[in-house]
Design a protein around this motif. Structure first.
Motif, PDB file in Angstrom:
ATOM      1  N   LYS A   1      -2.437   0.537   0.882  1.00  0.00           N
ATOM      2  CA  LYS A   1      -3.127   1.513   1.725  1.00  0.00           C
ATOM      3  C   LYS A   1      -4.059   0.770   2.673  1.00  0.00           C
ATOM      4  N   TRP A   2      -4.195   1.300   3.871  1.00  0.00           N
ATOM      5  CA  TRP A   2      -4.990   0.631   4.890  1.00  0.00           C
ATOM      6  C   TRP A   2      -6.440   0.447   4.471  1.00  0.00           C
ATOM      7  N   GLU A   3      -7.022   1.445   3.810  1.00  0.00           N
ATOM      8  CA  GLU A   3      -8.447   1.372   3.486  1.00  0.00           C
ATOM      9  C   GLU A   3      -8.776   0.239   2.514  1.00  0.00           C
ATOM     10  N   ASN A   4      -7.769  -0.341   1.861  1.00  0.00           N
ATOM     11  CA  ASN A   4      -8.034  -1.443   0.918  1.00  0.00           C
ATOM     12  C   ASN A   4      -7.879  -2.819   1.554  1.00  0.00           C
TER      13      ASN A   4
ATOM     14  N   LYS B   1     -11.140 -12.706  10.274  1.00  0.00           N
ATOM     15  CA  LYS B   1     -11.197 -13.780   9.278  1.00  0.00           C
ATOM     16  C   LYS B   1     -11.382 -13.192   7.890  1.00  0.00           C
ATOM     17  N   GLU B   2     -11.149 -14.040   6.889  1.00  0.00           N
ATOM     18  CA  GLU B   2     -11.313 -13.643   5.484  1.00  0.00           C
ATOM     19  C   GLU B   2     -10.555 -12.356   5.180  1.00  0.00           C
ATOM     20  N   VAL B   3      -9.300 -12.316   5.604  1.00  0.00           N
ATOM     21  CA  VAL B   3      -8.481 -11.121   5.428  1.00  0.00           C
ATOM     22  C   VAL B   3      -7.848 -11.137   4.043  1.00  0.00           C
ATOM     23  N   TYR B   4      -8.032 -10.072   3.295  1.00  0.00           N
ATOM     24  CA  TYR B   4      -7.404  -9.959   1.981  1.00  0.00           C
ATOM     25  C   TYR B   4      -7.234  -8.482   1.630  1.00  0.00           C
ATOM     26  N   TYR B   5      -6.426  -8.230   0.616  1.00  0.00           N
ATOM     27  CA  TYR B   5      -6.223  -6.865   0.132  1.00  0.00           C
ATOM     28  C   TYR B   5      -6.940  -6.724  -1.205  1.00  0.00           C
TER      29      TYR B   5
ATOM     30  N   LEU C   1       1.846  -2.884   6.293  1.00  0.00           N
ATOM     31  CA  LEU C   1       1.215  -3.785   5.331  1.00  0.00           C
ATOM     32  C   LEU C   1       2.269  -4.498   4.483  1.00  0.00           C
ATOM     33  N   TYR C   2       3.460  -3.906   4.400  1.00  0.00           N
ATOM     34  CA  TYR C   2       4.557  -4.483   3.621  1.00  0.00           C
ATOM     35  C   TYR C   2       5.392  -5.470   4.434  1.00  0.00           C
ATOM     36  N   SER C   3       5.076  -5.632   5.697  1.00  0.00           N
ATOM     37  CA  SER C   3       5.876  -6.484   6.567  1.00  0.00           C
ATOM     38  C   SER C   3       5.986  -7.895   5.984  1.00  0.00           C
TER      39      SER C   3
END
Length: 611
Positions: free
Chosen positions: A239-242, A255-259, A302-304
């Motif tokens: 989900k985008w919000e996470n 920067k510092e991109v994570y799920y 997000l699944y790309s």
């Protein structure tokens, strides 16, 4: 042993699933794919179940996918076409929104598959051979035929019966086709005589209330692709919000991109996504809607897969869309695979009237204005227009609103058109002394089209264009279409009309009218009267049902005169054509500092239409 071997040899060869066929037989060429070579379902494992439900062994008859863009879902449908031709021949229909899209897909995706995949090359003859049965809209093969049709043509949807039907990008289909009904319903009727029919419906969604794919998906068991967290192992769908990140607005870097796992709150790096995808599983989230003959899927970007659209790309795309309705709508539709809910609530005209500013009409009040555009509305007895100055951040200043009196057609009409021509020749002086003239003018051609086309045809399309508004268009401007107008045995050639997504622009404008001074999109107005602001906020977006019972949204006038609203949106469309929506800060600076003086009003060609 000999008897067993003899009996085994009599057994029919098992029919492959669609994903098995694709992995064994599909070759992607460099013309149609960024990853030429053997097709591998392992790259997009979320497509395996979708493809396999389209095969012979699955009891499912209808597969519905609501999706983001560039996830390979249409390519899965192309695999299904190849599977049908090779191992399970039957009559099949493939529908795209328009004939033009059909021809493009046929040339760039289907024909390359036929030529590059060895198992298909001998089953469909080359298109240039005599009696090949291979055209842009028809592919004959042993035991079946593939027809390709545009959803905007009723004739292509009501011919022969078909066992298999693929409906691609259904949210771009017309709501009602030649008064014969919904094109989806028309196409599905073609499958009614087959007991084991298969229907594949897929689309990127558009506006909430106008989307076709969203209610179709919501009527199913609503499957999402659940992935195991590499830390705690718990399943979740992305989900985008996470998605978490730090964004630098000046450098436009995330920067510092994570799920963030919704269960253990640990950060998941994108490099871990490939392994997660391998272990993913589709899970119905609405089991009460389960139907063994009908399944629905949702997938977002997000699944790309790694190397396609990254999480960092998505973060930047989202941040760049904040405060920009068209960009945010595109983000929701194409990246999240979700509908975008337009704001149709009317701003209060009194609040806009009270915030008017004391700068003179017809004057440029600030050096921040980079260029001018004009929107023009044509009425029987007058021409109304607004001149708008645009600043960085899509901040706008209304420079002037004018009404040019005079009948626009018939004897004596030349005078009012000459007045409009004079506006194009006007110059305005910025406080720093820079001369400015109208960079782009958009003229509504919904009424008195021949007169508008004739006027616009005298000027280069880089300066003046005829437009028509479309409520259901999902882009600000669509590709232009050529027109040829003849009046009194005099023709105007080379004119193209541009279609404008007026519903999208109305929603964007209403959002801008609510922002605070200094925010992107803020609109400045001089001391106009009450009628202007009532007209600017004259419409409201309502949800209703059309005659076929489908939910639709439409703009309804709440005040008699809506010309200020229409004209402002035409001026906005003109700014888009100048390139405003893709301007970088450096580009804005160059535009502001440009001191070339007035744009000279060059007539494109001689015409005595007005004589």
């Amino acid at each position: 042993m000999l008897i067993k071997g003899f009996l085994d040899a009599l057994q029919p060869e098992p029919i492959l699933s669609v994903s098995q066929w694709a992995d064994q037989n599909r070759l992607l060429d460099s013309k149609s794919s960024a990853m030429p070579g053997k097709y591998r379902t392992s790259i997009t494992p979320f497509l395996k179940e979708i493809m396999d439900h389209l095969g012979e062994y699955s009891p499912v008859e209808e597969v519905i996918v609501m999706k983001g863009a560039q996830l390979g879902v249409t390519e899965a449908g192309i695999n299904w076409i190849g599977y049908t031709i090779d191992v399970s021949p039957c009559p099949m229909l493939f529908v795209e929104p328009t004939k033009e899209v059909v021809e493009l897909v046929s040339k760039t995706r289907i024909q390359p598959m036929l030529e590059s995949s060895p198992s298909l090359a001998h089953k469909v003859k080359p298109p240039k051979s005599r009696d090949s049965g291979n055209t842009l809209t028809k592919k004959e093969f042993p035991g079946g035929i593939l027809r390709l049709a545009g959803a905007n043509s009723a004739a292509g949807l009501r011919n022969m019966p078909v066992k298999r039907l693929m409906l691609d990008e259904v949210d771009a289909y017309p709501v009602d086709l030649d008064t014969e009904g919904n094109p989806i319903d028309l196409a599905k009727k073609r499958t009614s005589t087959f007991a084991k029919r298969k229907i594949f419906i897929l689309s990127t969604p558009v506006t909430k209330g106008l989307s076709v794919i969203e209610p179709l998906f919501e009527s199913t068991d609503q499957r999402y692709f659940f992935l195991p967290c590499p830390h705690c192992g718990a399943l979740q769908h992305l989900k985008w919000e996470n998605l978490k990140y730090q964004y630098n607005k000046s450098s436009k870097v995330a920067k510092e991109v994570y799920y963030q796992c919704e269960h253990c709150q640990e950060g998941i790096q994108e490099s871990e996504k490939t392994k997660m995808l391998e272990s993913g599983v589709w899970i119905p989230t609405k089991p009460e809607n389960q139907n063994k003959k009908r399944v629905g899927y949702h997938i977002n970007s997000l699944y790309s897969p790694l190397g396609w659209k990254s999480w960092e790309d998505l973060a930047i795309e989202y941040e760049e869309a904040i405060g920009d309705v068209p960009k945010m709508k595109t983000f929701y539709n194409t990246s999240l695979g979700l509908t975008y809910e337009e704001s149709g609530d009317k701003p209060q005209w009194e609040a806009l009237y009270d915030r008017r500013e004391d700068y003179p009409r017809g004057k440029i009040p600030t050096d921040e204005i980079a260029f001018l555009t004009a929107g023009v509305d044509i009425q029987k007895d007058r021409i109304e227009l607004e001149i708008v100055g645009w600043c960085e951040g899509k901040v706008s200043y209304s420079i002037d609103y004018r009404v040019l009196m005079g009948f626009v057609a018939g004897d004596g009409s030349a005078q009012v058109w000459q007045k409009l021509d004079a506006v194009l020749n006007e110059t305005w002086i910025r406080p720093d002394g820079t001369q400015m003239s109208i960079r782009m003018m958009c003229v509504d051609s919904g009424n008195w089209s021949s007169e508008v086309y004739a006027f616009c045809g005298r000027y280069p399309p880089s300066r003046v264009v005829p437009i028509k508004g479309r409520d259901n268009q999902i882009t600000i401007i669509s590709a232009p279409k050529a027109v040829n107008v003849t009046r009194k045995n005099k023709s105007v050639d080379g004119v193209k009309v541009w279609h404008v997504g007026v519903s999208l622009l109305k929603s964007e404008l209403y959002g801008w009218l609510r922002v605070n001074p200094g925010d992107p999109g803020y609109c400045h107005f001089p001391m106009y009267d009450e009628a202007y602001f009532k007209g600017l906020t004259s419409e409201e977006l309502i949800t209703t049902k059309n005659k076929n019972g489908h939910t639709v949204q439409r703009w309804v006038k709440k005040f008699t005169r809506n010309e200020p609203l229409d004209i402002r949106n035409y001026a906005r469309a003109a700014a888009h054509m100048v390139g405003m929506d893709s301007f970088s800060p450096k580009h804005w600076e160059l535009m502001r500092n440009k001191r070339t003086g007035a744009v000279k009003n060059k007539v494109k060609k001689k015409s005595d239409f007005w004589n």
